[in-house]
Write an enzyme that holds these catalytic residues in place. Sequence first.
Site, mmCIF file in Angstrom:
data_model
loop_
_atom_site.group_PDB
_atom_site.id
_atom_site.type_symbol
_atom_site.label_atom_id
_atom_site.label_comp_id
_atom_site.label_asym_id
_atom_site.label_seq_id
_atom_site.Cartn_x
_atom_site.Cartn_y
_atom_site.Cartn_z
ATOM 1 N N GLU A 1 -7.289 3.998 -5.204
ATOM 2 C CA GLU A 1 -6.983 2.564 -5.278
ATOM 3 C C GLU A 1 -6.428 2.033 -3.956
ATOM 4 O OE1 GLU A 1 -5.681 5.204 -6.733
ATOM 5 O OE2 GLU A 1 -3.919 4.716 -7.935
ATOM 6 N N ARG A 2 -6.163 2.966 -2.994
ATOM 7 C CA ARG A 2 -5.609 2.494 -1.720
ATOM 8 C C ARG A 2 -6.707 2.028 -0.756
ATOM 9 N NH1 ARG A 2 -1.146 7.039 -0.473
ATOM 10 N NH2 ARG A 2 -1.928 8.124 -2.294
ATOM 11 N N SER B 1 -3.841 15.496 -4.372
ATOM 12 C CA SER B 1 -2.641 16.314 -4.191
ATOM 13 C C SER B 1 -2.558 17.399 -5.276
ATOM 14 C CB SER B 1 -1.399 15.430 -4.231
ATOM 15 O OG SER B 1 -1.340 14.752 -5.460
ATOM 16 N N PHE C 1 -7.334 9.081 -1.002
ATOM 17 C CA PHE C 1 -7.434 7.978 -0.038
ATOM 18 C C PHE C 1 -7.919 8.437 1.319
ATOM 19 C CE2 PHE C 1 -3.375 9.601 1.497
ATOM 20 C CZ PHE C 1 -3.444 9.331 2.857
ATOM 21 N N CYS D 1 -6.670 17.113 4.794
ATOM 22 C CA CYS D 1 -6.282 18.340 4.094
ATOM 23 C C CYS D 1 -6.550 19.565 4.952
ATOM 24 C CB CYS D 1 -7.016 18.458 2.780
ATOM 25 S SG CYS D 1 -8.767 18.674 3.032
HETATM 26 P P1 NAD Z 1 -3.386 11.725 -5.009
HETATM 27 O O1 NAD Z 1 -3.298 13.011 -5.725
HETATM 28 O O2 NAD Z 1 -2.203 10.832 -5.015
HETATM 29 O O3 NAD Z 1 -4.597 10.839 -5.595
HETATM 30 C C1 NAD Z 1 -5.888 11.370 -5.770
HETATM 31 C C2 NAD Z 1 -6.567 10.659 -6.923
HETATM 32 O O4 NAD Z 1 -5.830 10.913 -8.115
HETATM 33 C C3 NAD Z 1 -6.643 9.151 -6.760
HETATM 34 O O5 NAD Z 1 -7.913 8.706 -7.177
HETATM 35 C C4 NAD Z 1 -5.535 8.640 -7.666
HETATM 36 O O6 NAD Z 1 -5.836 7.384 -8.230
HETATM 37 C C5 NAD Z 1 -5.465 9.696 -8.757
HETATM 38 N N1 NAD Z 1 -4.108 9.848 -9.297
HETATM 39 C C6 NAD Z 1 -2.938 9.697 -8.629
HETATM 40 N N2 NAD Z 1 -1.892 9.917 -9.445
HETATM 41 C C7 NAD Z 1 -2.408 10.224 -10.653
HETATM 42 C C8 NAD Z 1 -1.827 10.571 -11.910
HETATM 43 N N3 NAD Z 1 -0.515 10.647 -12.069
HETATM 44 N N4 NAD Z 1 -2.648 10.841 -12.938
HETATM 45 C C9 NAD Z 1 -3.983 10.777 -12.787
HETATM 46 N N5 NAD Z 1 -4.591 10.453 -11.625
HETATM 47 C C10 NAD Z 1 -3.817 10.184 -10.548
HETATM 48 O O7 NAD Z 1 -3.833 12.069 -3.516
HETATM 49 P P2 NAD Z 1 -3.933 11.097 -2.258
HETATM 50 O O8 NAD Z 1 -2.567 10.760 -1.784
HETATM 51 O O9 NAD Z 1 -4.894 10.005 -2.517
HETATM 52 O O10 NAD Z 1 -4.637 12.068 -1.201
HETATM 53 C C11 NAD Z 1 -3.928 12.953 -0.383
HETATM 54 C C12 NAD Z 1 -3.897 14.334 -0.979
HETATM 55 O O11 NAD Z 1 -5.225 14.810 -1.166
HETATM 56 C C13 NAD Z 1 -3.239 15.360 -0.052
HETATM 57 O O12 NAD Z 1 -2.432 16.214 -0.831
HETATM 58 C C14 NAD Z 1 -4.405 16.126 0.531
HETATM 59 O O13 NAD Z 1 -4.127 17.435 0.953
HETATM 60 C C15 NAD Z 1 -5.345 16.125 -0.623
HETATM 61 N N6 NAD Z 1 -6.698 16.384 -0.180
HETATM 62 C C16 NAD Z 1 -7.205 17.622 -0.428
HETATM 63 C C17 NAD Z 1 -8.471 17.933 0.007
HETATM 64 C C18 NAD Z 1 -9.047 19.283 -0.255
HETATM 65 O O14 NAD Z 1 -10.224 19.441 -0.061
HETATM 66 N N7 NAD Z 1 -8.290 20.268 -0.685
HETATM 67 C C19 NAD Z 1 -9.244 16.974 0.688
HETATM 68 C C20 NAD Z 1 -8.699 15.712 0.889
HETATM 69 C C21 NAD Z 1 -7.417 15.429 0.449
#
Ligand code: NAD
Length: 500
Positions: free
Chosen positions: A176-177, A226, A149, A281
């Site tokens: 989805e957010r 994440s 998101f 991140c």
């Molecule tokens: P998230 O992991 O909750 O979601 C990321 C994606 O995964 C979304 O498209 C979501 O729909 C999908 N998803 C969520 N739960 C799932 C599941 N159980 N099974 C399959 N798919 C699933 O992350 P978020 O809250 O949207 O974003 C924040 C996180 O992203 C933070 O931890 C941040 O550090 C990380 N991030 C990392 C980087 C990097 O480059 N390392 C960059 C941006 C964000």
Amino acid sequence: MTEIAHYINGQQVASTSGRNQEVFNPATGSSEKTVALASVEEVNAGVAAAKAAWPAWSKTPALRRARILDKFKNILWERADQLAEAISAEHGKTHDDAVGEVTRGLEVVEFATSAPSFLKGEFSENVGSGVDSHMIRQSLGVVAGITPFNFPAMVPMWMFPIALACGNTFVLKPSERDPSTSILIAEWLTEAGLPEGVFNVIQGDKVAVDALLEHPDVKAVSFVGSTPIAQYIHQTGIANGKRVQALGGAKNHMVIMPDADLDMAASALMGAAFGSAGERCMAISVAVPVTDAVADALIDKLVPQIEALKIGPSTDKTSELGPVVTAQHRDKIKGYIDGGEAAGAKVVVDGRNFKQDKQGYENGYFLGGTLLDNVTEDMTCYKEEIFGPVLSMVRKNSYQEAVDLIHGHEYANGTAVFTRDGDVARNFSQDIEVGMVGINVPIPVPMAFHSFGGWKASIFGDHHMHGMEGVRFYTRIKTTTTRWPSGARVDPEFKMPTLG
Ligand code: NAD
């Protein structure tokens, strides 16, 4: 309520899955839209469109592909404000920050327009008598991107411009957010001349993600999100025979040495900890002052600046700190501060009870900036990623103690040292076990022509994103060895061929 749809074969496609989810405006706390949550059949339709488009797209000359991306880039420049407004309306970030996000994404498109150059192969003449050898990079086929998101425009743009430039077709599963930006991007790609089916968007949740991970026609998966999900994506994708790059969470430390310019360091900490409400991140979430004197001096400089932060919605262009993404996330952040306080951290500035009094925004998910001092390694607020406007201070007495602290953390995305000492800076850059390092630069996000990625639990898979690592991820190498009759040997050869 309008429902944000999928984008398949060059047009928006309303969902028939019967499942959806509300999309909120974090600044007001209200919801006027829902987003479709795809069924497996809808994912299959997106992948089928991408598969059908791949043969022609992969054979389209790289220069022609690059020209389409160049047109898309020009559209992005012209409509950066519009895209930024769409981002802020669902993510909450301030307008300038959203424009910055669009610009950093656009720079990857700019890099991707040099595809004819970076896709050039290698040729070796006369590797044996009358034998030549050449290597080319070819596309993989259908590739998928699953994105978080916090950068609804930039993170997809870390992926698809290079994937498309290399001749792949793409299925994006955005967060989805804040799903609306993905549809704008898809429409503008079509307007730029991208053929139908080359770029598709499937809105959804775990059902869509799992369907992509299991689909035999998806050849590679790029993920950012994440760490637990990144690990799951990597394991499941690999088990299904796919190439996977999965970038995860972070806890980024900034070491402040006694010789640092403390005004510069304090100002860097303000932007890096509280910009984008800490939902980056690459945010600095841990300040590591070396010596108590540095810690005390920094606190004196930080407190008035944190208290003066302009907290407001993106519609007020003077806002510096916007709301966090959802009410649940706001409560989770507060819980980390509560937990830190209960474990003995000192709440120097407390953002928990901030009340937004701007009319119409009273129910937004706003938090003030928080500064925690005397945080220690065993506290949950230190160990876990908070992803909010909270800066923790972990005091250390020497450079080595600061390095040991960083090495003890499971995440290793980014880090920085503030110093005037060349030896310290060089040692830090060489020895620190973190993927992206800043020397007097708090958020060392590599430019588009370099590559982005952390180490340890911040990444699963071998390839970082964009730059030449992106090109390597989205292509496979083919090497052809050629012999012409004029140089051919006459007799059969039964031993392993060697130059002799
Ligand atoms: P998230 O992991 O909750 O979601 C990321 C994606 O995964 C979304 O498209 C979501 O729909 C999908 N998803 C969520 N739960 C799932 C599941 N159980 N099974 C399959 N798919 C699933 O992350 P978020 O809250 O949207 O974003 C924040 C996180 O992203 C933070 O931890 C941040 O550090 C990380 N991030 C990392 C980087 C990097 O480059 N390392 C960059 C941006 C964000």
